[in-house]
Design an enzyme around this catalytic site. Structure first.
Site, PDB file in Angstrom:
ATOM      1  N   ASP A  14     -23.720   9.037  20.560  1.00 48.18           N
ATOM      2  CA  ASP A  14     -22.517   8.327  20.110  1.00 48.18           C
ATOM      3  C   ASP A  14     -22.628   8.037  18.616  1.00 48.18           C
ATOM      4  OD1 ASP A  14     -20.220   6.218  21.463  1.00 48.18           O
ATOM      5  OD2 ASP A  14     -21.030   5.672  19.493  1.00 48.18           O
TER       6      ASP A  14
ATOM      7  N   ASN B  46     -12.839   5.738  10.396  1.00 57.00           N
ATOM      8  CA  ASN B  46     -11.376   5.716  10.541  1.00 57.00           C
ATOM      9  C   ASN B  46     -10.743   4.670   9.631  1.00 57.00           C
ATOM     10  OD1 ASN B  46     -11.002   7.748  12.446  1.00 57.00           O
ATOM     11  ND2 ASN B  46     -11.322   6.374  14.176  1.00 57.00           N
TER      12      ASN B  46
ATOM     13  N   HIS C 189      -7.649   8.297  10.091  1.00 55.21           N
ATOM     14  CA  HIS C 189      -7.911   8.943  11.385  1.00 55.21           C
ATOM     15  C   HIS C 189      -8.197  10.447  11.236  1.00 55.21           C
ATOM     16  CE1 HIS C 189      -7.654   8.460  15.773  1.00 55.21           C
ATOM     17  NE2 HIS C 189      -7.270   9.716  15.768  1.00 55.21           N
TER      18      HIS C 189
ATOM     19  N   ASP D 181     -11.298  12.631  12.580  1.00 57.73           N
ATOM     20  CA  ASP D 181     -11.243  13.895  13.341  1.00 57.73           C
ATOM     21  C   ASP D 181     -12.143  14.952  12.696  1.00 57.73           C
ATOM     22  OD1 ASP D 181      -9.489  12.707  15.004  1.00 57.73           O
ATOM     23  OD2 ASP D 181      -7.749  13.941  14.486  1.00 57.73           O
TER      24      ASP D 181
ATOM     25  N   GLU E   7     -15.899   9.315  20.577  1.00 59.56           N
ATOM     26  CA  GLU E   7     -16.926   9.770  19.623  1.00 59.56           C
ATOM     27  C   GLU E   7     -18.272   9.831  20.342  1.00 59.56           C
ATOM     28  OE1 GLU E   7     -17.176   6.247  20.383  1.00 59.56           O
ATOM     29  OE2 GLU E   7     -18.232   5.963  18.472  1.00 59.56           O
TER      30      GLU E   7
HETATM   31  P1  GH3 Z   1     -20.934   1.874  17.590  1.00 58.05           P
HETATM   32  O1  GH3 Z   1     -21.919   2.198  16.530  1.00 58.05           O
HETATM   33  O2  GH3 Z   1     -21.306   0.639  18.319  1.00 58.05           O
HETATM   34  O3  GH3 Z   1     -20.711   3.025  18.493  1.00 58.05           O
HETATM   35  O4  GH3 Z   1     -19.569   1.532  16.845  1.00 58.05           O
HETATM   36  P2  GH3 Z   1     -18.284   2.438  16.780  1.00 58.05           P
HETATM   37  O5  GH3 Z   1     -17.413   1.928  15.677  1.00 58.05           O
HETATM   38  O6  GH3 Z   1     -18.664   3.851  16.687  1.00 58.05           O
HETATM   39  O7  GH3 Z   1     -17.638   2.232  18.188  1.00 58.05           O
HETATM   40  P3  GH3 Z   1     -16.259   1.630  18.649  1.00 58.05           P
HETATM   41  O8  GH3 Z   1     -16.222   1.855  20.120  1.00 58.05           O
HETATM   42  O9  GH3 Z   1     -16.087   0.239  18.153  1.00 58.05           O
HETATM   43  O10 GH3 Z   1     -15.160   2.533  17.942  1.00 58.05           O
HETATM   44  C1  GH3 Z   1     -14.978   3.865  18.279  1.00 58.05           C
HETATM   45  C2  GH3 Z   1     -13.852   4.377  17.460  1.00 58.05           C
HETATM   46  O11 GH3 Z   1     -13.657   5.776  17.680  1.00 58.05           O
HETATM   47  C3  GH3 Z   1     -12.545   3.718  17.794  1.00 58.05           C
HETATM   48  C4  GH3 Z   1     -11.577   4.854  17.993  1.00 58.05           C
HETATM   49  O12 GH3 Z   1     -10.388   4.658  17.292  1.00 58.05           O
HETATM   50  C5  GH3 Z   1     -12.299   6.045  17.424  1.00 58.05           C
HETATM   51  N1  GH3 Z   1     -11.921   7.292  18.034  1.00 58.05           N
HETATM   52  C6  GH3 Z   1     -11.953   7.650  19.338  1.00 58.05           C
HETATM   53  N2  GH3 Z   1     -11.479   8.891  19.516  1.00 58.05           N
HETATM   54  C7  GH3 Z   1     -11.125   9.365  18.298  1.00 58.05           C
HETATM   55  C8  GH3 Z   1     -10.561  10.594  17.831  1.00 58.05           C
HETATM   56  O13 GH3 Z   1     -10.278  11.523  18.575  1.00 58.05           O
HETATM   57  N3  GH3 Z   1     -10.333  10.702  16.507  1.00 58.05           N
HETATM   58  C9  GH3 Z   1     -10.616   9.692  15.643  1.00 58.05           C
HETATM   59  N4  GH3 Z   1     -10.365   9.874  14.358  1.00 58.05           N
HETATM   60  N5  GH3 Z   1     -11.136   8.524  16.052  1.00 58.05           N
HETATM   61  C10 GH3 Z   1     -11.382   8.354  17.358  1.00 58.05           C
HETATM   62 MG    MG Z   2     -19.679   4.745  18.324  1.00 53.74          MG
END
Ligand code: GH3
Ligand code: MG
Length: 308
Positions: free
Chosen positions: A177, A185, A190, A194, A220
């Site tokens: 992860d 983002n 965003h 991606d 992610e």
């Molecule tokens: P951690 O180190 O604890 O994993 O923190 P984190 O910020 O990576 O985790 P968190 O779950 O807080 O945030 C994950 C983010 O990933 C939030 C969401 O908007 C983003 N995300 C999920 N899918 C996609 C995608 O397909 N594209 C983009 N650009 N962002 C995405």
């Molecule tokens: Mg994460």
């Protein structure tokens, strides 16, 4: 388009070949039935065939039967060439699986249009095959990264665990992860997020062997399935993945972005029966520990975490 001519009579064969070449076909010749059967069984066999009805050894009707009985991914369009004109003979030929027939001596204009009909069928079938492949691709892959999607990577893990149970050996799973991905983002937008996901996927693929699989498990989060890979090797690969993602900034249109990743490794083996859920849960627990212990690191699931 390639076309097979199976004709034992050299004069008819030469006349036919000359015409087909003139019409732009790439002609494959068989001088008798067995030779035709060889050509029809090949992986890249011609999709169009003109088979003489009467041949020593294997005749045209028998060839039709064999082709229709065999399982091929694509269809072979068959025209029988016959000197016979009795109705019941024609029925026999069509029942054996011929698509069309033409009686000797034939008019070239007639053969030409009949071949055109055959090509139309083959082209339609090509389109169907292509549409089916596209659907299959869509149903099993993540469109953003091109990796296996959530459902498919779990199916792959399931399959590998059953194989390991049958044949012995290990299966490892790595849950990975991206760290603080939300910040990417928030800072770059965003689209940049991606882009980072795509580069991450590419870097992961560059490190694994071709019988390993990488899937996009969630936003992610990635799941990597390593058949025949024991715990030590899986942990070492986890470390290489961590290093490869974090080493160089990712070069995407929005900027050079620094990213790190945390990974959790869990290994199943034959003696300790474990299912998909317990292995994924164990990898997840290890990943959670990696996050808690500071991120940008690899943690390995304990025996207890796997058998829980
Ligand atoms: P951690 O180190 O604890 O994993 O923190 P984190 O910020 O990576 O985790 P968190 O779950 O807080 O945030 C994950 C983010 O990933 C939030 C969401 O908007 C983003 N995300 C999920 N899918 C996609 C995608 O397909 N594209 C983009 N650009 N962002 C995405
Ligand atoms: Mg994460």
């Amino acid at each position: 388009m390639r076309i097979l001519i199976a004709e034992d009579d050299p004069v008819s064969r030469r006349i036919l070949e000359a015409k087909l070449v003139k019409w732009g076909y790439d002609v494959v010749i068989a001088r008798e039935g067995n030779e035709a059967w060889q050509a029809l069984q090949a992986d890249d066999s011609p999709r169009l065939a003109i088979l003489d009805w009467m041949m020593p050894d294997v005749d045209g009707v028998e060839l039709c039967r064999r082709v229709r009985k065999g399982m091929k991914d694509f269809y072979t369009y068959i025209i029988l060439l016959t000197a016979l004109q009795r109705d019941e003979d024609i029925v026999t030929g069509m029942e054996a699986g011929a698509d069309d027939y033409i009686t000797k001596p034939f008019k070239s204009s007639e053969l030409k249009v009949r071949l055109r009909a055959g090509r139309r069928i083959i082209e339609l079938q090509n389109e169907l095959i292509e549409a089916r492949e596209t659907l299959r691709e869509q149903a099993t892959h993540d469109p953003l990264t091109g990796l296996w999607n959530h459902e498919e990577i779990l199916r792959i893990l399931e399959r590998e665990l059953s194989r390991a149970e049958r044949e012995g050996g290990y299966v490892s799973a790595i849950m990975a992860d991206l760290d603080h991905f939300k910040r990417v983002n928030d800072t770059y937008g965003h689209m940049a997020g991606d882009g980072v996901l795509r580069v991450t996927a590419r870097r992961m693929l560059s490190l694994i062997r071709n019988y390993d699989s990488v899937g996009r498990y969630g936003g992610e989060e990635f799941l990597i399935v390593l058949p025949g890979c024991n715990g030590d090797h899986a942990a070492a690969l986890g470390e290489r993945l961590r290093e490869c993602i974090g080493r160089d900034n990712m070069d995407i249109p929005e900027g050079m972005i620094a990213v790190t990743i945390s990974l959790g490794v869990a290994t199943g083996r034959k003696e300790r029966k474990c299912d998909v859920n317990s292995l994924v849960r164990a990898a997840d627990l290890a990943l959670y520990r990696a996050k808690k212990n500071g991120r940008n690191r690899v943690e390995v699931a304990s025996e207890e975490e796997i058998s829980e």
